[in-house]
Write an enzyme that holds these catalytic residues in place. Structure first.
Site, mmCIF file in Angstrom:
data_model
loop_
_atom_site.group_PDB
_atom_site.id
_atom_site.type_symbol
_atom_site.label_atom_id
_atom_site.label_comp_id
_atom_site.label_asym_id
_atom_site.label_seq_id
_atom_site.Cartn_x
_atom_site.Cartn_y
_atom_site.Cartn_z
ATOM 1 C CB SER A 39 -0.881 0.006 1.255
ATOM 2 O OG SER A 39 -1.564 1.226 1.421
ATOM 3 C CE1 TYR A 94 -5.066 -1.689 4.688
ATOM 4 C CE2 TYR A 94 -3.563 0.112 4.175
ATOM 5 C CZ TYR A 94 -4.406 -0.903 3.753
ATOM 6 O OH TYR A 94 -4.584 -1.133 2.412
#
Length: 276
Positions: free
Chosen positions: A145, A158
């Site tokens: 990401s 995350y």
């Protein structure tokens, strides 16, 4: 390694029912690949599989799996080997999100996110590695990401998972050099439902968190998943070790290298100017 050719090759994709996973599935179907589609969403998986067959996939099998259950996936790998002969491409795409600060998030929820975003990547790769090593020119794609490059507040869980995917992928690439290709992908604002489907840290009685997620999706997640899929497939073809998608992600990547201890201050100032 030679360029990757997709026709007739067995491609395993997690999180295939929506978003980047679905876009990758349909792009690979046009290339006459054999598709092994994995997701916990049985209905969505069936819809994408049917479209893939219509478009031209050589063969499609679907597997309803909840990657948060901690399974070692050896049974799944064995099923793929028996049905398709083995995997040539493994795309670890499935991912989940979790709202809230580290103080707010429970360890149970933190572990759930790590299981899907990081441990499932490791377990899937471990289960399919013997097949990949036996198939000349095999390749692995791990979706990290933008938050595997920068670490914003309220995203501790995350960020932890996506930095883990990044490190795992880089070390694995070095181990498998010349045998199996490895690409780590850092997408920025891709238009998927990951924000709106994020697990909430507490009750959202007035709908504030849901509204914030919807607004974030509208403003920040703008690139079509089909474009992200196109770039990922091109990266696999050319054996690119690292792919950063979207201009914002590329700028952030440069900023981290230039100011590794101060990049978040710079980003905050830029965000403040935009909101003035």
């Amino acid at each position: 390694m030679d360029r990757f050719a997709f026709a007739g090759r067995t491609c395993v994709i997690t999180g295939a029912a929506s978003g980047i996973g679905a876009a990758l599935t349909l792009d690979l179907a046009k290339r006459r690949a054999v598709l092994v589609l994995i997701d916990r969403d049985a209905e969505g998986l069936a819809r994408v599989a049917e479209l893939a067959r219509e478009i031209g996939a050589k063969e499609v099998s679907t597997h309803v799996v909840d990657l948060s259950d901690g399974g070692d996936r050896l049974d799944l790998a064995a099923e793929v080997a028996a049905r398709h002969g083995g995997a040539d491409l493994l795309v670890n795409n499935a991912g989940v999100a979790l709202s809230g600060t580290f103080e707010q998030v429970s360890l149970k929820d933190f572990d759930w996110l790590l299981e899907v975003n990081l441990h499932a990547v490791i377990r899937m790769t471990k289960a399919f590695l013997p097949q990949l090593l036996s198939r000349p020119g095999a390749h692995v794609v791990n979706i990290s990401s933008l938050f595997g490059l920068i670490a914003p507040p309220t995203q501790v869980a995350y960020v932890t998972s996506k930095y883990g995917v990044r490190g795992f992928s880089e070390a694995l690439r070095h181990e498998l050099a010349g045998k199996v290709g490895v690409t780590v992908v850092h997408p920025g604002g891709i238009r998927t439902n990951i924000a709106t489907s994020a697990r909430l840290t507490g009750a959202d009685e007035d709908g504030t968190q849901a509204a914030q997620a919807a607004e974030f999706t509208r403003k920040a997640l703008t690139m079509p998943p089909e474009e992200a899929a196109r770039q990922i497939i091109a990266a696999v073809q050319s054996r690119k070790p690292r792919l950063v998608i979207t201009r914002a992600a590329k700028l952030a990547d440069v900023l981290v290298r230039v100011a590794p201890a101060r990049y978040w201050n710079v980003i905050q100032r830029q965000l403040a100017k935009r909101n003035m």
